[in-house]
Design an enzyme around this catalytic site. Structure first.
Site, PDB file in Angstrom:
ATOM      1  N   HIS A 187       0.843  -1.193   0.000  1.00 30.49           N
ATOM      2  CA  HIS A 187       0.000   0.000   0.000  1.00 30.49           C
ATOM      3  C   HIS A 187       0.887   1.255   0.000  1.00 30.49           C
ATOM      4  CE1 HIS A 187      -2.581   3.077   1.960  1.00 30.49           C
ATOM      5  NE2 HIS A 187      -3.575   2.439   1.363  1.00 30.49           N
ATOM      6  N   ASN A 189       1.243   3.681   1.958  1.00 30.90           N
ATOM      7  CA  ASN A 189       1.856   4.103   3.213  1.00 30.90           C
ATOM      8  C   ASN A 189       2.867   3.109   3.755  1.00 30.90           C
ATOM      9  OD1 ASN A 189       0.413   2.044   4.464  1.00 30.90           O
ATOM     10  ND2 ASN A 189      -0.943   3.393   5.623  1.00 30.90           N
ATOM     11  N   LYS A 190       3.143   2.037   2.999  1.00 27.20           N
ATOM     12  CA  LYS A 190       4.114   1.035   3.464  1.00 27.20           C
ATOM     13  C   LYS A 190       5.536   1.428   3.056  1.00 27.20           C
ATOM     14  CE  LYS A 190       1.025  -1.630   5.340  1.00 27.20           C
ATOM     15  NZ  LYS A 190      -0.210  -0.861   5.107  1.00 27.20           N
ATOM     16  N   ASN A 191       6.520   0.771   3.684  1.00 33.04           N
ATOM     17  CA  ASN A 191       7.923   1.114   3.416  1.00 33.04           C
ATOM     18  C   ASN A 191       8.326   0.842   1.981  1.00 33.04           C
ATOM     19  OD1 ASN A 191       7.613   1.282   6.199  1.00 33.04           O
ATOM     20  ND2 ASN A 191       9.690   0.586   6.616  1.00 33.04           N
TER      21      ASN A 191
END
Length: 385
Positions: A187, A189-191
């Site tokens: 997603h 907002n993931k790293n």
């Protein structure tokens, strides 16, 4: 009231993906190629991820939610079964259990790690328990040694919800390189992001083939090009557009993880301990990837969290809440859950705030956030500047 500057700097979000120009150009190449859906870029990303995790089979999907659900199906979890997990996660972790017809069984959180309390799992196991879904909250791994020993003792499958832990390790071994089934989210907002997407790390070729069927309508290609439908399947494949983003992200993931750790060290140095927050576990062993930075409000201010969030936004600081204890949502209340069921998770869920943390932040941004926190807390406590 403490003064809010009339010349507020640009808005600082709590997270923001970094996509470099080379990756943008490579996405353009995919668009010009005429092959947009699952194709060579997806194959290349699966191979690169497999190399990262010691050659284990890796298959992509269009979300981390899809990989969790399909993992449960691969494990044979279905109606009448129970799956143990934590109430401190995004609701998808429990939704996928419901999606396959099983029952999510919550276990309270550990007050230190904020992950599932491994000391309480055995009490929740029944003859209907088929699997465990541990969640690495904010990328700090659940103790894999204890977890896997517990699963082996009770002959349970483990579907690791590693949505937030790309780049995390356990005792020097990357999360994903060992264990049972491991699900990652990509997603925004993931790293590591692909825009939307996820992957599942599997144990063998048979499971990988099963996943391929499940992610695309159950369709198999026979010799000569004929089609056969062997089983029910979803529509959960990733596109080559998304995979091209992921390949670009993979080139810089180790550098960006190191940057996150440096920013968190700065947070700890600059934070005013007198404010009374409970800070995130410092992860002195270096297991985590610092996916998020989440102090807990002082208990005396927990009922003012909405005001705290608004005060930060007024100062141009993006904030979030990750996560409220999900068993208190109306859907789970209707299933019989209520306040007091899992007191540690409820306390954490009531007080948690997510502050900005992403690799493109400047060192000065951390100081700006810490200053804003101090100002907002002073306002909430009725201080006068």
């Amino acid at each position: 009231m403490s003064a809010v500057s009339t010349s507020t700097p640009p808005f600082l979000p709590f997270t923001r993906p970094s996509v470099d120009e080379r990756t943008i150009a490579e996405v353009g190449d995919v668009l010009r190629s005429g092959w947009l859906t699952t194709g060579p870029k997806c194959q290349a990303l699966e191979a690169a991820l497999s190399d990262r995790w010691g050659g284990r089979p890796v298959r992509l999907a269009n979300s981390g939610t899809a990989t969790l659900e399909l993992a449960l199906r691969i494990c044979g979890v279905g109606p009448g079964d129970e799956v143990i997990t934590t109430p401190l996660s995004w609701v998808a972790t429990a939704n996928v259990v419901l999606a396959v017809g099983a029952k999510p069984v919550f276990v309270d959180a550990d007050p230190v790690t904020r992950n599932i309390d491994l000391n309480l799992i055995e009490k929740a196991i029944t003859p209907r328990t088929r699997a465990l879904i541990p969640v690495d909250l904010a990328g700090l791994p659940v103790d894999r040694d204890r977890l896997n020993a517990l699963a082996a003792k009770h002959r349970l499958r483990v579907v690791e919800d590693a949505a937030q832990s790309f780049g995390s390790q356990w005792n020097g071994r990357p999360i994903g390189s060992f264990g049972d089934l491991v699900s990652f989210s990509f997603h925004p907002n993931k790293n590591l992001t692909t825009g939307e997407g996820g992957c599942l790390v599997l144990n063998n070729a048979e499971e990988a083939h099963r996943f391929e069927l499940l992610r695309l309508q159950g369709v198999a290609r026979l010799p000569g090009g004929e089609l056969e439908v062997e089983a029910w399947g979803a529509k959960a494949n990733m596109t080559d557009i998304a995979a091209a983003i992921g390949l670009g992200q993979l080139r810089t993931i180790d550098e960006s993880t190191a940057r996150r750790r440096a920013l968190v060290q700065r947070y700890f140095r600059l934070w005013d301990a007198a404010l009374g927050f409970d800070m995130p576990p410092e992860d002195l062993q270096g297991h985590g990837n610092w996916h998020m930075f989440q102090p807990l409000l002082p208990r005396s201010l927990a009922h003012r969290r909405a005001d705290f969030l608004e005060g930060m936004k007024v100062r141009g600081i993006g904030v979030g809440v990750h996560y409220p204890a999900m068993h208190l949502f109306s859907m789970f209340r209707a299933m019989g859950h209520g306040s007091g069921d899992f007191p540690v998770a409820e306390d954490i869920g009531r007080r948690t705030v997510t502050l900005p943390l992403f690799p493109a932040m400047d060192d000065a941004d951390v100081q700006r956030v810490c200053t804003a926190v101090t100002e907002v807390v002073a306002d909430l406590r009725g201080a006068r500047s």
